[in-house]
Design a protein around this motif. Structure first.
Motif, PDB file in Angstrom:
ATOM      1  N   TRP A   1       6.342   2.132  -0.166  1.00  0.00           N
ATOM      2  CA  TRP A   1       5.323   1.082  -0.117  1.00  0.00           C
ATOM      3  C   TRP A   1       5.423   0.361   1.224  1.00  0.00           C
ATOM      4  O   TRP A   1       6.513   0.130   1.720  1.00  0.00           O
ATOM      5  N   THR A   2       4.275  -0.010   1.781  1.00  0.00           N
ATOM      6  CA  THR A   2       4.209  -0.750   3.038  1.00  0.00           C
ATOM      7  C   THR A   2       3.523  -2.088   2.775  1.00  0.00           C
ATOM      8  O   THR A   2       2.452  -2.126   2.173  1.00  0.00           O
TER       9      THR A   2
ATOM     10  N   LYS B   1      -6.634   9.883   1.032  1.00  0.00           N
ATOM     11  CA  LYS B   1      -7.407  10.170  -0.178  1.00  0.00           C
ATOM     12  C   LYS B   1      -6.701   9.787  -1.470  1.00  0.00           C
ATOM     13  O   LYS B   1      -7.268   9.924  -2.542  1.00  0.00           O
ATOM     14  N   ASN B   2      -5.464   9.300  -1.382  1.00  0.00           N
ATOM     15  CA  ASN B   2      -4.729   8.925  -2.581  1.00  0.00           C
ATOM     16  C   ASN B   2      -3.926   7.656  -2.285  1.00  0.00           C
ATOM     17  O   ASN B   2      -2.736   7.706  -2.023  1.00  0.00           O
ATOM     18  N   VAL B   3      -4.610   6.508  -2.344  1.00  0.00           N
ATOM     19  CA  VAL B   3      -4.008   5.235  -1.958  1.00  0.00           C
ATOM     20  C   VAL B   3      -3.917   4.324  -3.182  1.00  0.00           C
ATOM     21  O   VAL B   3      -4.859   4.214  -3.962  1.00  0.00           O
ATOM     22  N   ARG B   4      -2.767   3.694  -3.335  1.00  0.00           N
ATOM     23  CA  ARG B   4      -2.574   2.692  -4.389  1.00  0.00           C
ATOM     24  C   ARG B   4      -2.157   1.378  -3.735  1.00  0.00           C
ATOM     25  O   ARG B   4      -1.522   1.369  -2.680  1.00  0.00           O
ATOM     26  N   PHE B   5      -2.525   0.295  -4.406  1.00  0.00           N
ATOM     27  CA  PHE B   5      -2.147  -1.036  -3.959  1.00  0.00           C
ATOM     28  C   PHE B   5      -1.301  -1.693  -5.040  1.00  0.00           C
ATOM     29  O   PHE B   5      -1.535  -1.497  -6.228  1.00  0.00           O
ATOM     30  N   MET B   6      -0.308  -2.442  -4.610  1.00  0.00           N
ATOM     31  CA  MET B   6       0.561  -3.149  -5.542  1.00  0.00           C
ATOM     32  C   MET B   6       0.581  -4.631  -5.172  1.00  0.00           C
ATOM     33  O   MET B   6       0.815  -4.987  -4.015  1.00  0.00           O
TER      34      MET B   6
ATOM     35  N   MET C   1       0.858  -1.186   0.000  1.00  0.00           N
ATOM     36  CA  MET C   1       0.000   0.000   0.000  1.00  0.00           C
ATOM     37  C   MET C   1       0.898   1.242   0.000  1.00  0.00           C
ATOM     38  O   MET C   1       1.893   1.277   0.705  1.00  0.00           O
ATOM     39  N   SER C   2       0.538   2.232  -0.825  1.00  0.00           N
ATOM     40  CA  SER C   2       1.281   3.494  -0.855  1.00  0.00           C
ATOM     41  C   SER C   2       0.302   4.660  -0.695  1.00  0.00           C
ATOM     42  O   SER C   2      -0.760   4.674  -1.315  1.00  0.00           O
TER      43      SER C   2
END
Length: 174
Positions: A100-101, A144-149, A92-93
């Motif tokens: 990234w976590t 409000k601005n989360v991405r998943f990898m 998650m970023s």
């Protein structure tokens, strides 16, 4: 948000695939198997190079509108033998991909959704999918601005295919 990979145009517009090792095999849409519908995303670990790392990254999400958000997804995977050391991680970023976590990790036999070993190319049946959950820490639930990898790593030994389907970003109700 729900992604079942049925709209291939939307997937290619919203999600990004990183083929870090320039291996000819990377995450790809497939209609060979799906948890529901007819399409999923697959990493061909059966033919992939040793120590290959590939990722697919989500569009940005606003978590502030969700009550206790959680990321759920379906996975299907098979171990080639008892030395299979492939690894699936979800990151998650919240800072435009600068950091990234890790929010989920399974490696080797625990990643497999079928018992035993499959030494031919694995294509899952309907009963060989398992739902997994990537946790979202409470202090990041209002971002409000989360991405998943989703990152897959092939180990030194033989592995088999990994499929992902039905990615859902949802609120947990009490």
């Amino acid at each position: 948000y729900s992604e079942g990979f049925e709209n291939t145009t939307l997937f290619n517009a919203d999600w990004r695939v990183n083929n870090n090792g320039n291996d000819p095999f990377t995450w790809e849409l497939t209609n060979a198997a799906a948890a529901s519908g007819t399409t999923s995303i697959r990493m061909d670990m059966y033919n992939s190079f040793p120590n290959n790392v590939d990722e697919f990254i989500s569009p940005s999400f606003d978590l502030s509108a969700l009550n206790s958000p959680v990321l759920l997804f379906k996975v299907a995977a098979a171990a080639y033998d008892n030395t299979s050391d492939f690894k699936l991680q979800v990151y998650m970023s919240v800072d435009c991909e600068k950091t990234w976590t890790i929010r989920f990790t399974k490696q080797g036999i625990p990643l497999a959704t079928v018992p035993g070993y499959i030494t031919n190319v694995f294509t899952p049946t309907q009963s060989q999918w398992r739902e997994e959950k990537a946790t979202i820490p409470s202090n990041l639930m209002s971002e409000k601005n989360v991405r998943f990898m989703f990152r897959i790593t092939n180990g030194d030994n033989y592995s088999n295919n990994v499929y992902i389907d039905n990615i859902n970003l949802a609120s947990v109700s009490s």
